[in-house]
Design a protein around this motif. Structure first.
Motif, mmCIF file in Angstrom:
data_model
loop_
_atom_site.group_PDB
_atom_site.id
_atom_site.type_symbol
_atom_site.label_atom_id
_atom_site.label_comp_id
_atom_site.label_asym_id
_atom_site.label_seq_id
_atom_site.Cartn_x
_atom_site.Cartn_y
_atom_site.Cartn_z
ATOM 1 N N VAL A 1 0.846 -1.198 0.000
ATOM 2 C CA VAL A 1 0.000 0.000 0.000
ATOM 3 C C VAL A 1 0.878 1.242 0.000
ATOM 4 O O VAL A 1 1.722 1.402 0.883
ATOM 5 C CB VAL A 1 -0.939 0.028 1.233
ATOM 6 N N PRO A 2 0.720 2.146 -0.980
ATOM 7 C CA PRO A 2 1.527 3.379 -1.023
ATOM 8 C C PRO A 2 1.300 4.240 0.209
ATOM 9 O O PRO A 2 0.204 4.271 0.778
ATOM 10 C CB PRO A 2 1.023 4.094 -2.289
ATOM 11 N N ASN A 3 2.351 4.948 0.610
ATOM 12 C CA ASN A 3 2.246 5.812 1.787
ATOM 13 C C ASN A 3 1.167 6.880 1.624
ATOM 14 O O ASN A 3 0.478 7.239 2.577
ATOM 15 C CB ASN A 3 3.593 6.499 2.053
ATOM 16 N N GLY A 4 1.038 7.402 0.413
ATOM 17 C CA GLY A 4 0.042 8.443 0.160
ATOM 18 C C GLY A 4 -1.386 7.963 0.390
ATOM 19 O O GLY A 4 -2.235 8.720 0.855
ATOM 20 N N GLU A 5 -1.646 6.677 0.075
ATOM 21 C CA GLU A 5 -2.990 6.133 0.299
ATOM 22 C C GLU A 5 -3.276 6.013 1.789
ATOM 23 O O GLU A 5 -4.399 6.246 2.243
ATOM 24 C CB GLU A 5 -3.135 4.775 -0.390
ATOM 25 N N SER B 1 8.534 12.083 -3.113
ATOM 26 C CA SER B 1 9.559 11.462 -2.260
ATOM 27 C C SER B 1 10.597 10.704 -3.092
ATOM 28 O O SER B 1 11.754 10.593 -2.694
ATOM 29 C CB SER B 1 8.898 10.511 -1.253
ATOM 30 N N GLY B 2 10.175 10.188 -4.267
ATOM 31 C CA GLY B 2 11.115 9.434 -5.117
ATOM 32 C C GLY B 2 11.513 10.197 -6.363
ATOM 33 O O GLY B 2 11.824 9.587 -7.395
ATOM 34 N N HIS B 3 11.492 11.529 -6.273
ATOM 35 C CA HIS B 3 11.755 12.365 -7.452
ATOM 36 C C HIS B 3 13.137 12.085 -8.056
ATOM 37 O O HIS B 3 13.292 12.010 -9.279
ATOM 38 C CB HIS B 3 11.643 13.842 -7.064
ATOM 39 N N ASN B 4 14.116 11.925 -7.216
ATOM 40 C CA ASN B 4 15.487 11.677 -7.719
ATOM 41 C C ASN B 4 15.568 10.370 -8.498
ATOM 42 O O ASN B 4 16.245 10.289 -9.536
ATOM 43 C CB ASN B 4 16.476 11.652 -6.548
ATOM 44 N N GLN C 1 0.053 8.506 -5.427
ATOM 45 C CA GLN C 1 0.919 8.795 -6.570
ATOM 46 C C GLN C 1 1.718 10.074 -6.345
ATOM 47 O O GLN C 1 2.926 10.126 -6.601
ATOM 48 C CB GLN C 1 0.051 8.914 -7.835
ATOM 49 N N ILE C 2 1.053 11.125 -5.850
ATOM 50 C CA ILE C 2 1.737 12.401 -5.612
ATOM 51 C C ILE C 2 2.844 12.235 -4.578
ATOM 52 O O ILE C 2 3.978 12.710 -4.765
ATOM 53 C CB ILE C 2 0.726 13.466 -5.152
#
Length: 220
Positions: A23-27, A116-119, A110-111
């Motif tokens: 489960v993604p952190n954003g969710e 957080s994983g932009h790099n 998703q956002i």
């Protein structure tokens, strides 16, 4: 609201690591913020409105029966029809409310992951894929929200229309009773005013059912 978030926090601390892998952190953040806010905000207003509507409906019906039990029965006969219309619309629209909350979580997830994983995204040149995924989630959120609001918006005008039919029927039959001497013109006028008062809490109750749809979708 704070108690609910506290209980969710305790629950999260007991979950296995496999849950956070799937489960993604954003969710998870959306569940703690958006869903809890939706439940708290909606219930606070809905319960007060429902109690007011019930008291008004009961009082109005009692007075209508005192004036004319025949016309009161005609007015009350519209309630089963209102219930049928409401539950048909609720059944159809509920899946869209559920989908709306689901994709709100996906969008937030998703956002959060993209920032957080932009790099990592830049490193592997995955910007296009990231944008496509976001646009897909966003489009699904927009579509489900639009359908949910459109369908739930049918309940209120439908209830007004049905109650207006009761008003028209009351006018016609009341006129016949007045001509026959069973009712005075003043009593008929007073009764029709109560039918109008009956319309307001019925419409208010329909609006509350709309609110409860968001609550149910968030509560899942």
């Amino acid at each position: 609201k704070d108690e609910t978030r506290g209980r969710i926090s305790k629950k999260i601390n007991k979950l296995p690591m496999s849950y956070f892998d799937s489960v993604p952190n954003g969710e998870i953040m959306s569940l703690i913020t958006n869903d809890v806010d939706a439940i708290s905000r909606s219930l606070n207003s809905a319960i007060a409105q429902m109690l007011t509507a019930i008291v008004t409906i009961v009082g109005t019906v009692v007075l209508m029966f005192i004036m004319s039990w025949q016309l009161a029965l005609i007015t009350i006969a519209t309630i089963p029809l209102l219930i049928v219309i409401t539950f048909i619309v609720l059944k159809v629209s509920q899946k869209y409310f559920k989908k709306q909350q689901e994709y709100l979580g996906h969008v937030n997830g998703q956002i959060e992951e993209q920032f957080s994983g932009h790099n990592v995204i830049k490193l592997f040149g995955a910007e296009k894929k990231s944008i496509e995924t976001f646009e897909m989630y966003n489009e699904e959120l927009y579509s489900s929200a639009k359908n949910a609001q459109f369908l739930s918006g049918i309940i209120q005008p439908s209830s007004k229309y049905v109650v207006q039919l009761a008003y028209v029927a009351g006018c016609g039959i009341g006129a016949l009773l007045t001509i026959g001497g069973s009712m005075t013109v003043g009593t008929l006028q007073a009764f029709l005013q109560y039918v109008r008062h009956f319309n307001q809490p019925i419409t208010q109750t329909a609006a509350v059912f709309n609110t409860f749809q968001s609550v149910l979708a968030a509560a899942e």
